[in-house]
Motif scaffolding. Structure first.
Motif, PDB file in Angstrom:
ATOM      1  N   CYS A  19       0.833  -1.203   0.000  1.00 42.17           N
ATOM      2  CA  CYS A  19       0.000   0.000   0.000  1.00 42.17           C
ATOM      3  C   CYS A  19       0.871   1.259   0.000  1.00 42.17           C
ATOM      4  O   CYS A  19       1.785   1.388   0.824  1.00 42.17           O
ATOM      5  CB  CYS A  19      -0.911   0.014   1.223  1.00 42.17           C
ATOM      6  SG  CYS A  19      -2.003   1.459   1.300  1.00 42.17           S
ATOM      7  N   PRO A  20       0.614   2.200  -0.910  1.00 38.21           N
ATOM      8  CA  PRO A  20       1.442   3.409  -0.945  1.00 38.21           C
ATOM      9  C   PRO A  20       1.273   4.297   0.284  1.00 38.21           C
ATOM     10  O   PRO A  20       2.089   5.193   0.505  1.00 38.21           O
ATOM     11  CB  PRO A  20       0.973   4.127  -2.214  1.00 38.21           C
ATOM     12  CG  PRO A  20      -0.393   3.613  -2.470  1.00 38.21           C
ATOM     13  CD  PRO A  20      -0.412   2.204  -1.952  1.00 38.21           C
ATOM     14  N   TRP A  30       5.844   2.073  -6.637  1.00 45.36           N
ATOM     15  CA  TRP A  30       4.854   2.468  -7.639  1.00 45.36           C
ATOM     16  C   TRP A  30       5.429   3.560  -8.535  1.00 45.36           C
ATOM     17  O   TRP A  30       6.333   4.283  -8.141  1.00 45.36           O
ATOM     18  CB  TRP A  30       3.576   2.944  -6.956  1.00 45.36           C
ATOM     19  CG  TRP A  30       2.980   1.880  -6.093  1.00 45.36           C
ATOM     20  CD1 TRP A  30       3.035   1.797  -4.733  1.00 45.36           C
ATOM     21  CD2 TRP A  30       2.287   0.720  -6.527  1.00 45.36           C
ATOM     22  NE1 TRP A  30       2.423   0.651  -4.304  1.00 45.36           N
ATOM     23  CE2 TRP A  30       1.944  -0.035  -5.389  1.00 45.36           C
ATOM     24  CE3 TRP A  30       1.929   0.228  -7.786  1.00 45.36           C
ATOM     25  CZ2 TRP A  30       1.253  -1.241  -5.470  1.00 45.36           C
ATOM     26  CZ3 TRP A  30       1.241  -0.979  -7.864  1.00 45.36           C
ATOM     27  CH2 TRP A  30       0.908  -1.696  -6.714  1.00 45.36           C
ATOM     28  N   GLU A  34       1.139   6.962 -10.125  1.00 47.14           N
ATOM     29  CA  GLU A  34       0.344   6.368  -9.039  1.00 47.14           C
ATOM     30  C   GLU A  34       0.448   7.216  -7.778  1.00 47.14           C
ATOM     31  O   GLU A  34      -0.544   7.453  -7.097  1.00 47.14           O
ATOM     32  CB  GLU A  34       0.781   4.928  -8.766  1.00 47.14           C
ATOM     33  CG  GLU A  34       0.458   3.980  -9.892  1.00 47.14           C
ATOM     34  CD  GLU A  34      -1.031   3.928 -10.211  1.00 47.14           C
ATOM     35  OE1 GLU A  34      -1.848   3.749  -9.286  1.00 47.14           O
ATOM     36  OE2 GLU A  34      -1.378   4.067 -11.395  1.00 47.14           O
ATOM     37  N   TYR A  35       1.642   7.689  -7.472  1.00 50.30           N
ATOM     38  CA  TYR A  35       1.804   8.550  -6.298  1.00 50.30           C
ATOM     39  C   TYR A  35       1.085   9.883  -6.497  1.00 50.30           C
ATOM     40  O   TYR A  35       0.539  10.451  -5.556  1.00 50.30           O
ATOM     41  CB  TYR A  35       3.283   8.770  -5.983  1.00 50.30           C
ATOM     42  CG  TYR A  35       3.960   7.519  -5.474  1.00 50.30           C
ATOM     43  CD1 TYR A  35       3.600   6.948  -4.259  1.00 50.30           C
ATOM     44  CD2 TYR A  35       4.950   6.888  -6.222  1.00 50.30           C
ATOM     45  CE1 TYR A  35       4.211   5.795  -3.794  1.00 50.30           C
ATOM     46  CE2 TYR A  35       5.572   5.738  -5.765  1.00 50.30           C
ATOM     47  CZ  TYR A  35       5.196   5.193  -4.554  1.00 50.30           C
ATOM     48  OH  TYR A  35       5.795   4.049  -4.097  1.00 50.30           O
ATOM     49  N   HIS A  56      -4.396  -1.357  -4.905  1.00 50.76           N
ATOM     50  CA  HIS A  56      -3.522  -1.735  -6.011  1.00 50.76           C
ATOM     51  C   HIS A  56      -3.419  -3.258  -6.145  1.00 50.76           C
ATOM     52  O   HIS A  56      -3.424  -3.796  -7.244  1.00 50.76           O
ATOM     53  CB  HIS A  56      -2.115  -1.166  -5.799  1.00 50.76           C
ATOM     54  CG  HIS A  56      -2.012   0.286  -6.081  1.00 50.76           C
ATOM     55  ND1 HIS A  56      -2.214   1.245  -5.123  1.00 50.76           N
ATOM     56  CD2 HIS A  56      -1.735   0.944  -7.225  1.00 50.76           C
ATOM     57  CE1 HIS A  56      -2.047   2.434  -5.663  1.00 50.76           C
ATOM     58  NE2 HIS A  56      -1.757   2.288  -6.945  1.00 50.76           N
ATOM     59  N   GLY A 109       7.158   7.948  -1.499  1.00 53.25           N
ATOM     60  CA  GLY A 109       7.214   7.053  -2.643  1.00 53.25           C
ATOM     61  C   GLY A 109       8.117   7.544  -3.754  1.00 53.25           C
ATOM     62  O   GLY A 109       8.728   6.743  -4.468  1.00 53.25           O
ATOM     63  N   ILE A 123       8.142  -5.196  -5.664  1.00 52.86           N
ATOM     64  CA  ILE A 123       7.621  -5.191  -7.034  1.00 52.86           C
ATOM     65  C   ILE A 123       7.501  -6.623  -7.556  1.00 52.86           C
ATOM     66  O   ILE A 123       6.502  -6.992  -8.179  1.00 52.86           O
ATOM     67  CB  ILE A 123       8.519  -4.329  -7.946  1.00 52.86           C
ATOM     68  CG1 ILE A 123       8.402  -2.860  -7.547  1.00 52.86           C
ATOM     69  CG2 ILE A 123       8.160  -4.539  -9.418  1.00 52.86           C
ATOM     70  CD1 ILE A 123       9.491  -1.960  -8.134  1.00 52.86           C
ATOM     71  N   LEU A 126       4.485  -8.172  -6.146  1.00 54.01           N
ATOM     72  CA  LEU A 126       3.276  -7.641  -6.785  1.00 54.01           C
ATOM     73  C   LEU A 126       3.035  -8.264  -8.154  1.00 54.01           C
ATOM     74  O   LEU A 126       1.888  -8.427  -8.577  1.00 54.01           O
ATOM     75  CB  LEU A 126       3.382  -6.120  -6.932  1.00 54.01           C
ATOM     76  CG  LEU A 126       3.183  -5.335  -5.650  1.00 54.01           C
ATOM     77  CD1 LEU A 126       3.641  -3.902  -5.843  1.00 54.01           C
ATOM     78  CD2 LEU A 126       1.729  -5.393  -5.218  1.00 54.01           C
ATOM     79  N   LEU A 132      -1.332  -7.203 -12.545  1.00 59.58           N
ATOM     80  CA  LEU A 132      -0.117  -6.395 -12.487  1.00 59.58           C
ATOM     81  C   LEU A 132       0.993  -7.000 -13.339  1.00 59.58           C
ATOM     82  O   LEU A 132       1.803  -6.283 -13.918  1.00 59.58           O
ATOM     83  CB  LEU A 132       0.347  -6.215 -11.044  1.00 59.58           C
ATOM     84  CG  LEU A 132      -0.603  -5.418 -10.148  1.00 59.58           C
ATOM     85  CD1 LEU A 132      -0.086  -5.400  -8.716  1.00 59.58           C
ATOM     86  CD2 LEU A 132      -0.789  -4.005 -10.665  1.00 59.58           C
ATOM     87  N   THR A 138       3.266  -1.154 -14.902  1.00 64.07           N
ATOM     88  CA  THR A 138       3.473  -1.426 -13.488  1.00 64.07           C
ATOM     89  C   THR A 138       4.962  -1.595 -13.257  1.00 64.07           C
ATOM     90  O   THR A 138       5.626  -2.278 -14.021  1.00 64.07           O
ATOM     91  CB  THR A 138       2.725  -2.705 -13.062  1.00 64.07           C
ATOM     92  OG1 THR A 138       1.340  -2.541 -13.346  1.00 64.07           O
ATOM     93  CG2 THR A 138       2.918  -2.978 -11.592  1.00 64.07           C
TER      94      THR A 138
END
Length: 139
Positions: A19-20, A30, A34-35, A56, A109, A123, A126, A132, A138
């Protein structure tokens, strides 16, 4: 049957591992775009996006970090998307520390221009999620 591309009207019960909004997620997991999305939810309620912020990792649910972070900033900054959905935010951050704003989360981030070893491991984890792994944008 629910549409896998549309989030359910339910928040995750805790933040996902990447989670960011989590303070313990490495910088650079990310992409910058996304940020950048996090910042719009710091605005006063009437100026926020109408769309809810999906997780995400599990996009069929709403992001726990988003709901908690932006619901702890006072009435003037309540989440418009949660209001429109008739939802109340989850109770507290749970066992994981979260940033106090989208701005703080985005700054963290974006701090490292290239992902470090911890971010690269995150990453890779993910990429186990099929949606993703198939997305070339991504990280």
């Amino acid at each position: 049957m629910s549409d896998p591309d549309q989030p359910e009207r339910v928040c995750r019960t805790r933040p996902c591992p990447a989670c960011p909004y989590r303070c313990d997620v490495p910088s650079g997991v990310w992409g910058a775009e996304e940020y950048a999305k996090l910042l719009a939810y710091d605005r006063p309620t009437g100026e926020q996006p109408l769309a809810a912020f999906a997780c995400h990792a599990t996009p069929q649910r709403l992001c726990h970090g988003w709901a908690v972070t932006h619901s702890n900033r006072g009435h003037e900054h309540e989440l418009l998307a949660l209001r429109l959905l008739g939802l109340t935010p989850p109770d507290g951050p749970g066992p994981v520390p979260l940033f106090e704003s989208g701005q703080q989360a985005a700054e963290h981030g974006l701090r490292d221009p290239l992902p470090g070893p911890d971010a690269i491991r995150a990453i890779r984890r993910l990429r186990r999620y099929p949606r993703l792994a198939a997305d070339p944008d991504t990280p």
